[in-house]
Design an enzyme around this catalytic site. Structure first.
Site, PDB file in Angstrom:
ATOM      1  N   ASN A   1      -2.940  12.910  -3.211  1.00  0.00           N
ATOM      2  CA  ASN A   1      -4.769  13.483  -4.020  1.00  0.00           C
ATOM      3  C   ASN A   1      -4.957  14.821  -3.668  1.00  0.00           C
ATOM      4  O   ASN A   1      -5.628  15.662  -4.540  1.00  0.00           O
ATOM      5  CB  ASN A   1      -5.099  12.576  -4.236  1.00  0.00           C
ATOM      6  CG  ASN A   1      -5.262  11.059  -5.259  1.00  0.00           C
ATOM      7  OD1 ASN A   1      -4.613  11.023  -6.031  1.00  0.00           O
ATOM      8  ND2 ASN A   1      -6.130   9.573  -4.138  1.00  0.00           N
TER       9      ASN A   1
ATOM     10  N   ASP B   1       1.193  -1.257   0.070  1.00  0.00           N
ATOM     11  CA  ASP B   1      -0.284   0.707   0.167  1.00  0.00           C
ATOM     12  C   ASP B   1       1.032   2.040   0.212  1.00  0.00           C
ATOM     13  O   ASP B   1       1.786   1.637   0.677  1.00  0.00           O
ATOM     14  CB  ASP B   1      -0.628  -0.044   0.899  1.00  0.00           C
ATOM     15  CG  ASP B   1      -1.960   1.058   1.564  1.00  0.00           C
ATOM     16  OD1 ASP B   1      -2.776   0.600   0.768  1.00  0.00           O
ATOM     17  OD2 ASP B   1      -2.085   1.935   1.211  1.00  0.00           O
ATOM     18  N   ILE B   2       0.249   2.203  -1.383  1.00  0.00           N
ATOM     19  CA  ILE B   2       1.138   3.601  -0.849  1.00  0.00           C
ATOM     20  C   ILE B   2       1.196   4.313   0.713  1.00  0.00           C
ATOM     21  O   ILE B   2      -0.214   4.407   0.349  1.00  0.00           O
ATOM     22  CB  ILE B   2       1.256   4.305  -1.922  1.00  0.00           C
ATOM     23  CG1 ILE B   2       1.374   3.605  -2.985  1.00  0.00           C
ATOM     24  CG2 ILE B   2       1.976   5.523  -2.356  1.00  0.00           C
ATOM     25  CD1 ILE B   2       0.871   3.995  -4.184  1.00  0.00           C
TER      26      ILE B   2
ATOM     27  N   GLU C   1      -4.896   2.164  -4.414  1.00  0.00           N
ATOM     28  CA  GLU C   1      -3.200   2.711  -4.062  1.00  0.00           C
ATOM     29  C   GLU C   1      -2.265   1.403  -3.349  1.00  0.00           C
ATOM     30  O   GLU C   1      -1.790   0.999  -3.022  1.00  0.00           O
ATOM     31  CB  GLU C   1      -2.863   3.213  -3.637  1.00  0.00           C
ATOM     32  CG  GLU C   1      -2.838   3.450  -2.138  1.00  0.00           C
ATOM     33  CD  GLU C   1      -4.894   4.026  -1.228  1.00  0.00           C
ATOM     34  OE1 GLU C   1      -4.864   4.526   0.096  1.00  0.00           O
ATOM     35  OE2 GLU C   1      -5.305   4.042  -2.498  1.00  0.00           O
TER      36      GLU C   1
ATOM     37  N   ASP D   1      -1.918   9.906 -10.182  1.00  0.00           N
ATOM     38  CA  ASP D   1      -1.741   8.577 -11.252  1.00  0.00           C
ATOM     39  C   ASP D   1      -0.810   8.679 -11.346  1.00  0.00           C
ATOM     40  O   ASP D   1       0.242   7.286 -12.034  1.00  0.00           O
ATOM     41  CB  ASP D   1      -2.687   9.110 -11.767  1.00  0.00           C
ATOM     42  CG  ASP D   1      -4.440   9.476 -12.608  1.00  0.00           C
ATOM     43  OD1 ASP D   1      -4.724   8.575 -11.397  1.00  0.00           O
ATOM     44  OD2 ASP D   1      -5.220  10.477 -13.510  1.00  0.00           O
TER      45      ASP D   1
END
Length: 295
Positions: free
Chosen positions: A175, A167-168, A210, A184
């Protein structure tokens, strides 16, 4: 229709037919050295000439002789003495058959072309159905299919395997601060870094949002530590420099090694998810391996 050629010997007719592949032959039954019936048989035996429309000219129209002629492969016959009106009618009929045959061949060729085009489109659609369009990675469906295949193979062979969920870190902040276009870009660059860090036969896929899924066939505990940190470091060191986002991001990784308590792939994914939560609780940008491993 093809140009006309006139020969007087059966052998000459055979050689000319093999050389020019005519659409129609009008032949006497009685020819020197090679009669018309044998000529027809030889033409029918060759793929190059077997489709020639063959009319034979005969003095005998008895049933037995005509049966013999049709069995040899003739398409039609003319009885001597030749009536030119009947010959013209026969030739018109032959021309119609030849045109219909050519049209049928063109239609079949067009159908083959269309089927080939449809098959290419179907393959492209299948590829699109299995690919995440933003990152170019396999999508969730393709990743889970590979997980099922790896599980089945490991079940038969007894080999090890592992699953990682990644997971980022702080992706919502990306965002909210820089916008979805920046999000993106981060997803695309992170996917590229991940893909470059694994073995050729490991599978990285976008799991959703993500989150990413990695399946590693034949991997042991040591490899779990090595590959997890290799991916984590590759992402962390991958400086993103774009008009909409500049900087580095990190990921958290949860690893599940297959063990006897796992009854299906869902069990492995559950353990990997628990390990991922543990990685986030431990400050993020770390690899956590689920501790429930067979000795």
């Amino acid at each position: 229709m093809t140009p006309e050629h006139v020969v007087t010997l059966g052998r000459q007719a055979l050689e000319m037919a093999l050389k020019t592949a005519p659409q129609l032959i009008l032949s006497d039954w009685m020819l020197p050295r090679l009669d018309g019936l044998e000529l027809c048989r030889m033409l029918r035996s060759s793929p190059q000439t077997q489709g020639i429309y063959f009319i034979i000219n005969t003095t005998n129209d008895t049933g037995d002789e005509l049966v013999q002629g049709f069995e040899a492969g003739i398409n039609d016959y003319i009885v001597k003495p030749m009536d030119h009106r009947i010959l013209a009618a026969r030739l018109r009929g032959a021309s119609q058959v030849i045109r219909l045959r050519e049209q049928s061949l063109r239609d079949r060729e067009e159908m083959r072309h269309q089927l080939s085009h449809i098959n290419k489109l179907n393959r492209k659609l299948e590829s699109l159905a299995r690919e995440d369009q933003l990152t170019g990675l396999p999508n969730r469906r393709a990743g889970l299919e590979f997980l099922d295949e790896t599980w089945s193979r490991a079940t038969r062979s007894g080999e090890s395997m592992l699953v990682m969920l990644m997971d980022i870190d702080h992706f919502k902040r990306v965002n909210d601060t820089w916008g979805h276009e920046a999000g993106d870009i981060v997803l695309q660059r992170t996917a590229t870094a991940m893909r470059g860090a694994v073995r050729e036969y490991d599978k990285v896929s976008r799991y959703g949002g993500e989150e990413f899924l990695v399946v590693c066939p034949g991997a042991d505990v040591q490899y779990a530590y090595d590959i997890g940190n290799r991916i984590r470091e590759a992402v962390e060191k991958n400086t993103i420099d774009s008009p909409v986002f500049k900087g580095n991001i990190t990921i958290s990784i949860g690893v599940s090694m297959r063990n006897a308590e796992h009854q299906c792939t869902r069990d492995m994914l559950r353990d990997a998810d628990e390990a991922l939560y543990a990685a986030k609780d431990n400050g993020r940008n770390v690899v956590c391996i689920h501790t429930r491993i067979d000795a």
